[in-house]
Design a protein around this motif. Sequence first.
Motif, PDB file in Angstrom:
ATOM      1  N   ALA A  14       0.814  -1.219   0.000  1.00 18.55           N
ATOM      2  CA  ALA A  14       0.000   0.000   0.000  1.00 18.55           C
ATOM      3  C   ALA A  14       0.845   1.267   0.000  1.00 18.55           C
ATOM      4  O   ALA A  14       0.328   2.355  -0.207  1.00 18.55           O
ATOM      5  CB  ALA A  14      -0.924   0.004   1.225  1.00 18.55           C
ATOM      6  N   GLY A  15       2.146   1.129   0.245  1.00 22.14           N
ATOM      7  CA  GLY A  15       2.979   2.310   0.446  1.00 22.14           C
ATOM      8  C   GLY A  15       3.111   3.206  -0.768  1.00 22.14           C
ATOM      9  O   GLY A  15       3.174   4.428  -0.637  1.00 22.14           O
ATOM     10  N   HIS A  16       3.150   2.625  -1.980  1.00 24.58           N
ATOM     11  CA  HIS A  16       3.328   3.434  -3.184  1.00 24.58           C
ATOM     12  C   HIS A  16       2.163   4.400  -3.363  1.00 24.58           C
ATOM     13  O   HIS A  16       2.353   5.588  -3.628  1.00 24.58           O
ATOM     14  CB  HIS A  16       3.455   2.532  -4.407  1.00 24.58           C
ATOM     15  CG  HIS A  16       4.526   1.497  -4.298  1.00 24.58           C
ATOM     16  ND1 HIS A  16       5.864   1.770  -4.483  1.00 24.58           N
ATOM     17  CD2 HIS A  16       4.460   0.179  -3.987  1.00 24.58           C
ATOM     18  CE1 HIS A  16       6.575   0.665  -4.310  1.00 24.58           C
ATOM     19  NE2 HIS A  16       5.741  -0.309  -4.007  1.00 24.58           N
ATOM     20  N   LEU A  17       0.945   3.895  -3.208  1.00 23.16           N
ATOM     21  CA  LEU A  17      -0.233   4.740  -3.373  1.00 23.16           C
ATOM     22  C   LEU A  17      -0.325   5.777  -2.264  1.00 23.16           C
ATOM     23  O   LEU A  17      -0.646   6.941  -2.508  1.00 23.16           O
ATOM     24  CB  LEU A  17      -1.491   3.871  -3.406  1.00 23.16           C
ATOM     25  CG  LEU A  17      -2.824   4.616  -3.547  1.00 23.16           C
ATOM     26  CD1 LEU A  17      -2.831   5.489  -4.793  1.00 23.16           C
ATOM     27  CD2 LEU A  17      -3.987   3.630  -3.576  1.00 23.16           C
ATOM     28  N   GLN A  18      -0.054   5.387  -1.034  1.00 25.93           N
ATOM     29  CA  GLN A  18      -0.095   6.342   0.078  1.00 25.93           C
ATOM     30  C   GLN A  18       0.892   7.476  -0.141  1.00 25.93           C
ATOM     31  O   GLN A  18       0.594   8.644   0.127  1.00 25.93           O
ATOM     32  CB  GLN A  18       0.191   5.614   1.390  1.00 25.93           C
ATOM     33  CG  GLN A  18      -0.918   4.662   1.815  1.00 25.93           C
ATOM     34  CD  GLN A  18      -0.521   3.782   2.986  1.00 25.93           C
ATOM     35  OE1 GLN A  18       0.630   3.774   3.423  1.00 25.93           O
ATOM     36  NE2 GLN A  18      -1.468   3.014   3.500  1.00 25.93           N
ATOM     37  N   ARG A  19       2.071   7.139  -0.636  1.00 18.46           N
ATOM     38  CA  ARG A  19       3.094   8.152  -0.901  1.00 18.46           C
ATOM     39  C   ARG A  19       2.623   9.112  -1.990  1.00 18.46           C
ATOM     40  O   ARG A  19       2.768  10.333  -1.864  1.00 18.46           O
ATOM     41  CB  ARG A  19       4.388   7.444  -1.308  1.00 18.46           C
ATOM     42  CG  ARG A  19       5.546   8.351  -1.555  1.00 18.46           C
ATOM     43  CD  ARG A  19       6.864   7.607  -1.450  1.00 18.46           C
ATOM     44  NE  ARG A  19       6.937   6.365  -2.187  1.00 18.46           N
ATOM     45  CZ  ARG A  19       7.360   5.218  -1.672  1.00 18.46           C
ATOM     46  NH1 ARG A  19       7.702   5.134  -0.400  1.00 18.46           N
ATOM     47  NH2 ARG A  19       7.424   4.128  -2.421  1.00 18.46           N
ATOM     48  N   ALA A  20       2.065   8.563  -3.067  1.00 21.01           N
ATOM     49  CA  ALA A  20       1.587   9.412  -4.158  1.00 21.01           C
ATOM     50  C   ALA A  20       0.491  10.350  -3.680  1.00 21.01           C
ATOM     51  O   ALA A  20       0.480  11.544  -4.013  1.00 21.01           O
ATOM     52  CB  ALA A  20       1.077   8.537  -5.308  1.00 21.01           C
ATOM     53  N   ARG A  21      -0.471   9.836  -2.917  1.00 19.82           N
ATOM     54  CA  ARG A  21      -1.549  10.675  -2.404  1.00 19.82           C
ATOM     55  C   ARG A  21      -1.007  11.823  -1.558  1.00 19.82           C
ATOM     56  O   ARG A  21      -1.436  12.974  -1.677  1.00 19.82           O
ATOM     57  CB  ARG A  21      -2.494   9.833  -1.540  1.00 19.82           C
ATOM     58  CG  ARG A  21      -3.426   8.890  -2.274  1.00 19.82           C
ATOM     59  CD  ARG A  21      -4.094   7.994  -1.257  1.00 19.82           C
ATOM     60  NE  ARG A  21      -5.135   7.138  -1.808  1.00 19.82           N
ATOM     61  CZ  ARG A  21      -5.622   6.085  -1.170  1.00 19.82           C
ATOM     62  NH1 ARG A  21      -5.140   5.754   0.024  1.00 19.82           N
ATOM     63  NH2 ARG A  21      -6.575   5.351  -1.715  1.00 19.82           N
ATOM     64  N   ALA A  22      -0.054  11.491  -0.671  1.00 22.70           N
ATOM     65  CA  ALA A  22       0.450  12.495   0.274  1.00 22.70           C
ATOM     66  C   ALA A  22       1.181  13.619  -0.448  1.00 22.70           C
ATOM     67  O   ALA A  22       0.991  14.795  -0.137  1.00 22.70           O
ATOM     68  CB  ALA A  22       1.365  11.823   1.293  1.00 22.70           C
ATOM     69  N   VAL A  23       2.035  13.274  -1.422  1.00 24.82           N
ATOM     70  CA  VAL A  23       2.781  14.308  -2.133  1.00 24.82           C
ATOM     71  C   VAL A  23       1.866  15.065  -3.088  1.00 24.82           C
ATOM     72  O   VAL A  23       1.959  16.297  -3.216  1.00 24.82           O
ATOM     73  CB  VAL A  23       3.978  13.700  -2.880  1.00 24.82           C
ATOM     74  CG1 VAL A  23       4.732  14.786  -3.653  1.00 24.82           C
ATOM     75  CG2 VAL A  23       4.922  13.004  -1.915  1.00 24.82           C
TER      76      VAL A  23
END
Length: 344
Positions: A14-23
């Motif tokens: 899930a980390g890739h999507l969470q990172r994209a959302r946050a940035v």
Amino acid sequence: MTRGIGWYVHHQGAGHLQRARAVAAQLSCPCTIMGTLAGLGEAGPNVLDLPDDRPLDEGAAFAGFDGEAERPDAMHYAPLRHPGLRRRMAQIAEWVDRTDPALLVVDVSVEVALFARLLSVPTVVVRLAGERTDRPHLEAFRSASRLLAPFPAALEAPGVPDWVRAKTFYAGFLGLAPNGGSTEGRNIVVVFGRGGEGGDLAAIAAAARQVPDRQWHVLGPVSGQSDLPPNLRIHGWVSDVGAHLAEAALLVGGAGDGLVALAAAHGKRFVCLPELRAYGEQTEKAKALGRLGAAIVRPTWPAEHEWPALVAEGLALNATIIAGLYEPVALGRCAAFLDGLATQ
């Protein structure tokens, strides 16, 4: 109209999507998130849901490599006769042709990075931890305008080539800041991520029995059967790991980007049990944490009798070391870096 940024996210964990959302929430340029996003709550005009390119054999594990006997040396995953992969690349090409993006962030795929270069789109390739000096990774790094490391430079691995380091923007941990801060509680919080095998209930219950004066809270996937001791609670998936972590005395979990970022953001003492990942991603990151004294590291889930001493060792950590790895302005700094590249 300002030309936008595309952000490709991998579907492992899930980390890739969470990172994209946050940035993306911090960017000035419009951002389109693309990937296999069905079922992950992503929809709308700034989302491109791509066909799945994972193996066609039902139940086959996705390890990031195809089984082709003859594959170009610059690629990891390019299976033949895969309709999902064909449609996936066609949709990326159509989106590029239609929107003329200023930049594509690739998190992560060697093949998408090289494909973007063929489409004449500048890329920022996300460079994860681990031993990524094989030819496909290096060719993707060479094709990129810049590289982005979602971790602080202090966690860099020793064997990374100098030219790769020079091309890298060390963004720091790209997780959301804690809401309401943290307190010094007494709980032991154990976290298993989406991309791994999860926890073994019998082993977790045995560990909790060995440390009966602490309440154990387990988040994420757990399998197996066991009687639960009174100090153990299994929560399963939760929407806000940080809320549980905020009152923990000790965190136990893998070395995924998201969890390490949470540990640093909350300044939590950390027993790090890296999960098996391609290229030693979690193993190398855990080693770096251990070298810094930011975590107690064990290669596998400890034996039942080891837990009392391990918990005592973890509670004796200097929490300011891991807290010092967290940069509160990392998200904004990363967004400014990408906005700057997009407007050059």
